[in-house]
Write a protein that holds these residues in place. Structure first.
Motif, PDB file in Angstrom:
ATOM      1  N   TRP A 110       0.799   6.651   2.698  1.00  0.00           N
ATOM      2  CA  TRP A 110      -0.265   7.498   3.246  1.00  0.00           C
ATOM      3  C   TRP A 110      -1.485   6.670   3.648  1.00  0.00           C
ATOM      4  O   TRP A 110      -2.158   6.973   4.644  1.00  0.00           O
ATOM      5  CB  TRP A 110      -0.678   8.588   2.241  1.00  0.00           C
ATOM      6  N   LEU A 111      -1.739   5.588   2.899  1.00  0.00           N
ATOM      7  CA  LEU A 111      -2.875   4.733   3.218  1.00  0.00           C
ATOM      8  C   LEU A 111      -2.578   3.881   4.449  1.00  0.00           C
ATOM      9  O   LEU A 111      -3.469   3.631   5.277  1.00  0.00           O
ATOM     10  CB  LEU A 111      -3.215   3.838   2.023  1.00  0.00           C
ATOM     11  N   MET A 124       0.840  -1.198   0.000  1.00  0.00           N
ATOM     12  CA  MET A 124       0.000   0.000   0.000  1.00  0.00           C
ATOM     13  C   MET A 124       0.872   1.244   0.000  1.00  0.00           C
ATOM     14  O   MET A 124       1.990   1.219   0.528  1.00  0.00           O
ATOM     15  CB  MET A 124      -0.876   0.036   1.263  1.00  0.00           C
TER      16      MET A 124
END
Length: 338
Positions: free
Chosen positions: A137-138, A134
């Motif tokens: 930021w996620l 991922m």
């Protein structure tokens, strides 16, 4: 098909990991056995004794974290040890306590949900040739979720006064909480099924999705890592930046960029230590002292079986609920609390 020589080579190169996978498989099968045994116990009562009586497995209480949290509050504040689901209190207390020194060893060695997550990720690698990463930021956005869930559960327990907490433990709802958990899966709702399917798909794509972002049980065990008594230390001078440590990390930690692995997500699985091709570049340390890579798992299991043994001997493992009381409660379990 892998050759026998290949497996011998893997065992020689990664003995801890091969042992971990074996132990995980054993505990997963044991959990399934416990589930089957508990279902047979339940069936005996709902069929009015038409099926043989099977002793209730006390280990099933390990799947009752809320009841165990309330019991822990009562034990710590009043000294009264839960007699309804004592095994649940024993297991939660040990796993949380062990987390102070041995990090999230429970998650990487015996948790059946964690094992299932790793199996699903393995299937994902077979289908897509890899597990996906991922964007950072996620990851930062999703990471707080399990701690928010944990705070909600802990807050709910803390706000209970001691009288309410003790009343909850002896209430019929808590007595049949294990049966209600079983009924949740026997009569699975559309929402629950959809939720499980979504988690399954996400776990195929992103390794250990549930454990990394949603599991409050793992979150509370991981809090012991705040004290940083146990950590992985990387020797930057001998590191070649091959990134093998990062590639094998079940929690997707960027081990090759860290001087010390102190993340609350680290489960002390030793994968990174064994994957490192350069001797003494990655080492496990306890209280700042280098220890053998077997130290954490061996210590964990020695105390795990010791604690359970003491609990059984001292009468702090089996419930005091009698056969006659189960006979009254179980047939109406679905209606209790409604």
């Amino acid at each position: 098909m892998k050759s026998k020589a290949w497996y011998k080579k893997q065992l020689k190169r990664k003995p801890v990991q091969i042992t971990r996978y074996t132990v995980q498989a054993v505990f997963l099968l044991f959990s399934l056995y416990i589930g089957l045994q508990f279902y047979q116990f339940y069936e005996h009562f709902v069929t009015n004794g038409k099926t043989p009586f099977v002793e209730r497995p006390s280990a099933v209480e390990g799947f009752l974290p809320i009841s165990a949290l309330v019991a822990l509050k009562v034990w710590l504040t009043s000294g009264d040890f839960d007699v309804i689901h004592p095994a649940g209190l024993v297991l939660l207390s040990f796993f949380v306590g062990a987390g102070l020194l041995l990090r999230k060893s429970f998650c990487s060695w015996i948790c059946p949900v964690g094992t299932a997550n790793e199996l699903i990720a393995w299937v994902g690698r077979k289908i897509f040739k890899k597990n996906f990463d991922m964007p950072m930021w996620l990851v930062w956005l999703l990471t707080p979720i399990k701690y928010v869930l944990l705070l909600f559960l802990i807050g709910m327990v803390i706000q209970m006064d001691i009288f309410s907490a003790k009343s909850f433990l002896v209430d019929n709802y808590n007595k049949v909480s294990d049966v209600k958990m079983l009924l949740l899966f026997l009569n699975i709702s559309g929402f629950t099924l959809k939720f499980l399917i979504v988690i399954f798909i996400l776990s195929l794509l992103f390794r250990n999705f549930w454990c990394r972002f949603l599991c409050p049980y793992g979150a509370i065990i991981g809090l012991g890592s705040i004290f940083r008594m146990t950590k992985i230390v990387r020797n930057d001078d001998s590191c070649t930046d091959c990134e093998m440590c990062t590639k094998v990390c079940p929690q997707r930690l960027k081990v090759h960029k860290m001087e010390k692995v102190t993340s609350l997500n680290c489960s002390a699985c030793i994968s990174c230590v064994e994957a490192c091709p350069i001797k003494d570049t990655l080492n496990m340390t306890v209280a700042r002292k280098k220890v053998n890579k077997w130290f954490v798992p061996v210590t964990f299991f020695v105390f795990f079986f010791l604690v359970i043994g003491v609990a059984i001997i001292t009468g702090h493992w089996n419930t005091i609920i009698t056969y006659e009381e189960w006979k009254q409660l179980i047939p109406d379990a679905r209606y209790i609390g409604h």
